[in-house]
Design an enzyme around this catalytic site. Structure first.
Site, PDB file in Angstrom:
ATOM      1  N   GLN A   1      -2.222  -0.589   3.460  1.00 32.02           N
ATOM      2  CA  GLN A   1      -0.922  -0.795   4.114  1.00 32.02           C
ATOM      3  C   GLN A   1      -0.110  -1.908   3.433  1.00 32.02           C
ATOM      4  O   GLN A   1       0.632  -2.637   4.108  1.00 32.02           O
ATOM      5  CB  GLN A   1      -1.119  -1.098   5.599  1.00 32.02           C
ATOM      6  CG  GLN A   1      -1.447   0.129   6.427  1.00 32.02           C
ATOM      7  CD  GLN A   1      -0.277   1.121   6.503  1.00 32.02           C
ATOM      8  OE1 GLN A   1       0.877   0.772   6.345  1.00 32.02           O
ATOM      9  NE2 GLN A   1      -0.601   2.387   6.761  1.00 32.02           N
ATOM     10  N   SER A   2      -0.199  -2.012   2.130  1.00 33.29           N
ATOM     11  CA  SER A   2       0.527  -3.050   1.398  1.00 33.29           C
ATOM     12  C   SER A   2       2.039  -2.842   1.466  1.00 33.29           C
ATOM     13  O   SER A   2       2.546  -1.783   1.067  1.00 33.29           O
ATOM     14  CB  SER A   2       0.071  -3.039  -0.063  1.00 33.29           C
ATOM     15  OG  SER A   2       0.978  -3.743  -0.881  1.00 33.29           O
ATOM     16  N   ASN A   3       2.751  -3.868   1.935  1.00 34.65           N
ATOM     17  CA  ASN A   3       4.218  -3.845   1.861  1.00 34.65           C
ATOM     18  C   ASN A   3       4.686  -3.968   0.418  1.00 34.65           C
ATOM     19  O   ASN A   3       5.677  -3.365   0.020  1.00 34.65           O
ATOM     20  CB  ASN A   3       4.813  -5.011   2.654  1.00 34.65           C
ATOM     21  CG  ASN A   3       4.477  -4.936   4.118  1.00 34.65           C
ATOM     22  OD1 ASN A   3       4.799  -3.945   4.774  1.00 34.65           O
ATOM     23  ND2 ASN A   3       3.825  -5.965   4.647  1.00 34.65           N
TER      24      ASN A   3
END
Ligand SMILES: Cc1ncc(COP(=O)(O)O)c(C=O)c1O
Length: 347
Positions: free
Chosen positions: A100-102
């Site tokens: 879930q890396s921005n």
């Protein structure tokens, strides 16, 4: 605005800060830059209700606002990283992060804007297998951007996958996790120039600390500008012992790129907000998310800014941040994470 803003002391600050900002802008001019930071980014939102509760003056700097990819702090770093990539004739970009890396989502969007093909190495490092975590939030946005996603299970596998991609892709450019390296740090030197240009004095500038590059860029910017400024990094994953050398090294690296003789200041880092670790929500963080939206109408995110804001509340309550302090909290983004963590935010 209160009368205090019109005292001779304020005017004195203003002139000195504006001169320091001009110095930074001049130093940044020689680096290639791909424009991604749009009007609205870096604007200030006062938080009157929360400030009254806390007994400080708390202001948000809106680095969550931006026209590309949903906005967030990585756009500032990506301006200089993609500027360098295009300058070197790159055709593809490889970067790495948690599922879930921005940072990965914004790299995908920014690459599309720049005509580069994004490859994301997503590491299943967070113990979360809910359908929302696996498919929704940032992952949905990565897929909509047509990013080529390479899933791996460990940091070691990520290194091997990156090495393979560097060998096989067309003119690749590698961006480390979080965009945190000396070049990415230039984006936060630019942010310091903007803060100084506003002429306001802050007792404390606070940022969430993930991979460390945002705090490093801020520290490098203030050091290169010759302005003494306390900058607190609230870590949401690393311990203080883990984060300190990372931030110190990146700060020195950005100062070296700028050609500044200023020594890298020792980073001030507090890890009380990390809870059970990176990517795991905390009760204090979830409370902070509720306070910000219910009292001020602003959404934070579950992995970064919510946990950091929870730590800030705690630091005010125990006196680490003094009553009546003027505090600028960098809102670094992360909104899509709310959808990925749905089951952990609504119980
Ligand atoms: C929303 C958000 N806030 C804060 C951070 C932390 O910034 P940095 O990695 O530069 O420490 C990140 C990325 O890691 C992020 O996505």
């Amino acid at each position: 605005m209160t009368d205090a803003h019109h005292t001779p002391d304020h005017d004195h600050h203003h002139d000195r800060y504006r001169a320091a900002a001009a110095h930074l802008r001049h130093a940044l001019q020689r680096f290639p830059r791909f424009p991604l930071v749009t009007p609205g980014t870096g604007s200030h939102t006062s938080l009157p209700s929360l400030s009254a509760d806390l007994g400080i003056t708390l202001t948000l700097m809106r680095d969550d606002v931006g026209a590309y990819g949903g906005g967030g702090n990585k756009l500032r770093k990506l301006e200089y990283l993609l500027g360098a990539a295009l300058d070197q004739g790159a055709r593809t970009v490889i970067t790495v992060g948690a599922v879930q890396s921005n940072h990965c989502r914004l790299t995908a969007a920014a690459c599309r804007r720049a005509g580069l093909e994004p490859h994301l190495v997503l590491v299943r490092m967070v113990p979360n297998t809910t359908p929302d975590y696996v498919n929704n939030g940032n992952v949905l946005l990565d897929m909509l951007a047509g990013a080529v996603i390479h899933y791996v299970d460990t940091a070691e596998e990520a290194r091997a996958e990156i090495a393979t991609l560097m060998q096989t892709l067309d003119r690749p450019y590698f961006i480390p996790a979080g965009g945190s390296n000396p070049t990415g740090g230039l984006g936060y030197v630019q942010a310091v120039a903007e803060i100084l240009d506003s002429g306001q004095h802050w007792d404390l500038v606070v940022t969430t600390l993930g991979s460390g590059g945002t705090q490093a860029g801020l520290l490098a910017g203030y050091a290169a500008a010759g302005v003494a400024q306390r900058v607190l990094g609230l870590s949401i994953g690393y311990t203080v012992a883990e984060a300190t050398p990372i931030v110190a090294t990146d700060t020195a690296g950005t100062l070296a790129l700028l050609g500044s003789p200023a020594p890298a200041p020792a980073p001030w880092i507090d890890d009380r907000g990390k809870g059970d670790g990176y990517g795991i929500v905390s009760p204090a963080g979830n409370d902070a998310i509720s306070s910000l939206i219910r009292q001020e109408g602003v959404f934070l995110d579950p992995v970064y800014t919510g946990k950091a804001m929870g730590a800030l509340f705690s630091a005010v309550h125990d006196g680490t941040i003094r009553t009546n302090s003027r505090v600028l909290f960098l809102h670094t983004g992360g909104f899509p994470g709310l959808f990925a963590y749905q089951p952990f935010l609504t119980t």
